[in-house]
Design a protein around this motif. Structure first.
Motif, PDB file in Angstrom:
ATOM      1  N   LEU A  90       0.742  -0.884   5.116  1.00 23.35           N
ATOM      2  CA  LEU A  90       2.183  -1.506   4.790  1.00 23.35           C
ATOM      3  C   LEU A  90       3.401  -0.555   4.671  1.00 23.35           C
ATOM      4  N   PRO A  91       3.618   0.375   3.071  1.00 28.10           N
ATOM      5  CA  PRO A  91       4.740   1.465   2.794  1.00 28.10           C
ATOM      6  C   PRO A  91       4.739   2.312   3.896  1.00 28.10           C
ATOM      7  N   ALA A  92       3.694   3.364   4.225  1.00 29.49           N
ATOM      8  CA  ALA A  92       3.277   4.047   5.866  1.00 29.49           C
ATOM      9  C   ALA A  92       4.194   3.628   7.263  1.00 29.49           C
ATOM     10  N   MET A  93       4.026   2.552   7.261  1.00 23.50           N
ATOM     11  CA  MET A  93       4.240   2.156   8.358  1.00 23.50           C
ATOM     12  C   MET A  93       6.036   1.772   8.555  1.00 23.50           C
ATOM     13  N   LEU A  94       6.495   1.424   7.091  1.00 29.80           N
ATOM     14  CA  LEU A  94       7.865   1.105   7.024  1.00 29.80           C
ATOM     15  C   LEU A  94       8.418   2.635   6.761  1.00 29.80           C
ATOM     16  N   LYS A  95       8.290   3.675   5.439  1.00 31.03           N
ATOM     17  CA  LYS A  95       8.856   4.915   5.873  1.00 31.03           C
ATOM     18  C   LYS A  95       9.038   5.565   7.216  1.00 31.03           C
ATOM     19  N   ALA A  96       7.662   5.021   8.395  1.00 28.95           N
ATOM     20  CA  ALA A  96       7.821   5.180   9.752  1.00 28.95           C
ATOM     21  C   ALA A  96       8.849   4.957  10.915  1.00 28.95           C
ATOM     22  N   GLY A  97       9.380   4.087  10.434  1.00 29.80           N
ATOM     23  CA  GLY A  97      10.396   3.243  10.505  1.00 29.80           C
ATOM     24  C   GLY A  97      10.034   2.355  11.561  1.00 29.80           C
TER      25      GLY A  97
ATOM     26  N   VAL B 131      -8.720  -3.895   5.651  1.00 32.28           N
ATOM     27  CA  VAL B 131      -8.671  -3.346   4.324  1.00 32.28           C
ATOM     28  C   VAL B 131      -9.009  -3.797   2.647  1.00 32.28           C
ATOM     29  N   GLU B 132      -9.398  -2.530   2.528  1.00 31.98           N
ATOM     30  CA  GLU B 132     -10.390  -2.806   1.392  1.00 31.98           C
ATOM     31  C   GLU B 132     -10.291  -3.399   0.098  1.00 31.98           C
ATOM     32  N   ASP B 133      -8.302  -3.030  -0.232  1.00 32.49           N
ATOM     33  CA  ASP B 133      -7.417  -3.130  -1.066  1.00 32.49           C
ATOM     34  C   ASP B 133      -6.658  -3.480  -0.477  1.00 32.49           C
ATOM     35  N   LEU B 134      -5.552  -4.587  -1.396  1.00 28.14           N
ATOM     36  CA  LEU B 134      -4.645  -4.221  -1.187  1.00 28.14           C
ATOM     37  C   LEU B 134      -3.213  -3.537  -1.543  1.00 28.14           C
ATOM     38  N   ALA B 135      -4.113  -2.320  -2.499  1.00 31.06           N
ATOM     39  CA  ALA B 135      -3.518  -1.233  -2.759  1.00 31.06           C
ATOM     40  C   ALA B 135      -3.517  -0.462  -1.412  1.00 31.06           C
ATOM     41  N   ASP B 136      -4.552  -0.111  -0.476  1.00 33.46           N
ATOM     42  CA  ASP B 136      -4.666   0.362   0.692  1.00 33.46           C
ATOM     43  C   ASP B 136      -4.030   0.253   2.033  1.00 33.46           C
ATOM     44  N   HIS B 137      -3.111  -1.068   1.573  1.00 28.81           N
ATOM     45  CA  HIS B 137      -2.408  -1.667   2.662  1.00 28.81           C
ATOM     46  C   HIS B 137      -1.489  -0.357   3.511  1.00 28.81           C
TER      47      HIS B 137
ATOM     48  N   PRO C 148      -3.099 -19.595   6.147  1.00 29.26           N
ATOM     49  CA  PRO C 148      -3.046 -19.298   4.186  1.00 29.26           C
ATOM     50  C   PRO C 148      -3.687 -20.631   4.299  1.00 29.26           C
ATOM     51  N   ALA C 149      -4.536 -21.090   4.766  1.00 29.56           N
ATOM     52  CA  ALA C 149      -5.731 -22.615   4.032  1.00 29.56           C
ATOM     53  C   ALA C 149      -6.693 -21.862   3.546  1.00 29.56           C
ATOM     54  N   TYR C 150      -7.010 -20.535   4.607  1.00 29.02           N
ATOM     55  CA  TYR C 150      -8.640 -19.935   3.685  1.00 29.02           C
ATOM     56  C   TYR C 150      -7.870 -18.623   3.640  1.00 29.02           C
ATOM     57  N   PHE C 151      -6.712 -18.282   3.350  1.00 34.79           N
ATOM     58  CA  PHE C 151      -6.797 -16.418   2.982  1.00 34.79           C
ATOM     59  C   PHE C 151      -5.918 -16.399   1.324  1.00 34.79           C
ATOM     60  N   GLY C 152      -5.943 -17.314   1.023  1.00 35.18           N
ATOM     61  CA  GLY C 152      -5.055 -18.219  -0.205  1.00 35.18           C
ATOM     62  C   GLY C 152      -4.008 -17.976  -0.714  1.00 35.18           C
ATOM     63  N   GLY C 153      -2.953 -17.750   0.499  1.00 37.34           N
ATOM     64  CA  GLY C 153      -1.339 -17.196  -0.005  1.00 37.34           C
ATOM     65  C   GLY C 153      -0.525 -17.649   1.028  1.00 37.34           C
ATOM     66  N   TYR C 154      -0.028 -18.539   1.010  1.00 33.06           N
ATOM     67  CA  TYR C 154       1.115 -19.254   2.299  1.00 33.06           C
ATOM     68  C   TYR C 154       2.042 -17.561   1.969  1.00 33.06           C
ATOM     69  N   VAL C 155       3.077 -17.612   3.075  1.00 32.62           N
ATOM     70  CA  VAL C 155       4.623 -15.905   3.085  1.00 32.62           C
ATOM     71  C   VAL C 155       5.060 -15.507   1.801  1.00 32.62           C
ATOM     72  N   HIS C 156       5.657 -16.330   0.787  1.00 29.86           N
ATOM     73  CA  HIS C 156       5.849 -15.759   0.039  1.00 29.86           C
ATOM     74  C   HIS C 156       4.610 -15.478  -1.528  1.00 29.86           C
ATOM     75  N   ASP C 157       3.686 -15.980  -1.035  1.00 31.33           N
ATOM     76  CA  ASP C 157       2.832 -15.720  -1.735  1.00 31.33           C
ATOM     77  C   ASP C 157       2.285 -13.970  -1.325  1.00 31.33           C
ATOM     78  N   ASN C 158       1.692 -13.454  -0.223  1.00 34.74           N
ATOM     79  CA  ASN C 158       2.456 -12.766   0.220  1.00 34.74           C
ATOM     80  C   ASN C 158       2.797 -11.351  -0.336  1.00 34.74           C
ATOM     81  N   PHE C 159       4.233 -11.613   0.286  1.00 29.92           N
ATOM     82  CA  PHE C 159       5.099 -11.362  -1.037  1.00 29.92           C
ATOM     83  C   PHE C 159       5.289 -11.165  -1.553  1.00 29.92           C
ATOM     84  N   THR C 160       4.987 -11.768  -2.768  1.00 28.27           N
ATOM     85  CA  THR C 160       4.491 -12.108  -4.082  1.00 28.27           C
ATOM     86  C   THR C 160       3.107 -10.451  -4.167  1.00 28.27           C
ATOM     87  N   ALA C 161       2.370 -10.714  -3.638  1.00 28.41           N
ATOM     88  CA  ALA C 161       1.086  -9.790  -3.375  1.00 28.41           C
ATOM     89  C   ALA C 161       1.390  -8.607  -3.452  1.00 28.41           C
ATOM     90  N   VAL C 162       2.098  -8.049  -2.491  1.00 25.17           N
ATOM     91  CA  VAL C 162       2.211  -6.487  -1.829  1.00 25.17           C
ATOM     92  C   VAL C 162       3.940  -5.882  -2.638  1.00 25.17           C
TER      93      VAL C 162
END
Length: 332
Positions: free
Chosen positions: A262-269, A254-260, A279-293
């Motif tokens: 995830l919300p549509a997936m949750l809405k679809a059940g 995805v080009e931007d996290l705002a375009d992910h 995480p060493a390559y992508f700048g964040g561990y799992v809680h960082d991903n939670f915070t980012a989304v």
């Protein structure tokens, strides 16, 4: 009056993390030094700057340059300990960790060295870090089916330490069906099955993973949203998807996290979970991903709790342990 202590992270399971992808620059240089390996980077900062990717293959190329520093049982033990220490600070209570034996045996590191080093630490992770663990052996999909079969045979003496098999590496032009035979052997051996599908590959690869490999979980699965019939099936069967949002942005899924989606997936059940991938390559561990989304997608606290509950629902846990972790989420 002292400031109140920060609230600890939400309890969660991590179901999609590659142990080779937790090799931080500091550790890479430390392992290189003790093993007499010369890295093609002058400094840790130069290595960090190299973590700018045009897609999955560029990540794999960088990882290939770095995994050469992993030579000894001590290296793999230290790698696992480094991940668990960070995971504990991120609220992880249970971790299901991928490893890629072919990436190591192909350069002369024995299978036993890899798994003995990892399990030396994972076997005591509950006592040391408060984290239960499972180990998932992945096959490299850009290698041959024969190579995957050889890797599985090499793993047979160690299957009591392995919970599941997985499929990772370059997805394009390497459909899940290529590995039908080795997955059949894994199921016969009583192992769980997962597979990367629908990251850079089409929704058709998700169908193959479900119908041919008969997987229990789909890793990534982003492109499933392109197929309404597939979305309906995933929702009906509650097949877990292990999403990795920061990875998806870094690798241009995805080009931007705002375009992910995830919300549509949750809405679809769909039964979606949030994880860190490499995480060493992508700048964040799992809680960082939670915070980012949370920040990019405007997710509220109840949605984050639902994602945490999903992580334990999707984990390979016995029911009493699953219920214990779900109570921790409820009490948070």
């Amino acid at each position: 009056m002292p400031a109140p202590a920060p609230k600890p992270p939400l309890p969660k399971a991590e179901l999609h993390v590659h142990i080779e992808g937790t090799l931080e620059p500091e550790a890479a240089f430390a392992f290189a030094g003790r093993n007499g390996v010369r890295l093609p980077y002058a400094s840790e900062e130069e290595l960090r700057r190299a973590c700018s990717f045009t897609g999955l293959q560029s990540l794999l190329d960088l990882q290939q340059k770095l995994t050469v520093v992993l030579r000894t049982e001590e290296d793999f033990a230290d790698l696992a300990a480094g991940y668990l220490d960070r995971a504990r600070a991120q609220g992880v209570r249970h971790a299901e960790i991928f490893f890629d034996p072919q990436a190591h045996t192909s350069r002369g590191v024995p299978f036993a060295t890899v798994i003995d080093g990892l399990t030396r630490v994972l076997d005591t992770a509950q006592e040391t870090y408060g984290i239960s663990t499972r180990l998932i052996m992945c096959f490299l999909r850009d290698e041959s089916a024969a190579s995957a079969l050889a890797a599985f045979e090499a793993a047979r003496p160690y299957l009591d330490r392995i919970t599941a098999v997985g499929l990772d590496s370059a997805e394009a032009h390497h459909p899940p069906s290529k590995f039908a035979d080795v997955y059949a052997l894994a199921r016969q051996a009583g192992l769980k099955c997962v597979a990367h599908a629908g990251e850079e590959g089409p929704a058709a690869y998700v169908w193959e993973a479900l119908d041919i490999l008969k997987v229990d979980r789909i890793d990534h699965g982003v492109s499933a949203m392109e197929d309404e019939r597939l979305v309906a099936r995933l929702a009906e069967e509650q097949v877990p998807l292990t999403l990795c949002p920061l990875s998806n942005v870094r690798l241009r899924v995805v080009e931007d996290l705002a375009d992910h989606p995830l919300p549509a997936m949750l809405k679809a059940g769909l039964l979606v979970t949030v994880n860190s991938d490499d995480p060493a390559y992508f700048g964040g561990y799992v809680h960082d991903n939670f915070t980012a989304v949370r920040d990019a997608l405007g997710l509220d606290e109840e949605t984050l709790r639902a994602l945490a509950r999903n992580s334990f629902r999707a984990a390979f846990l016995d029911e009493p342990t699953r219920e214990k972790y779900l109570r921790e989420v409820a009490a948070y």
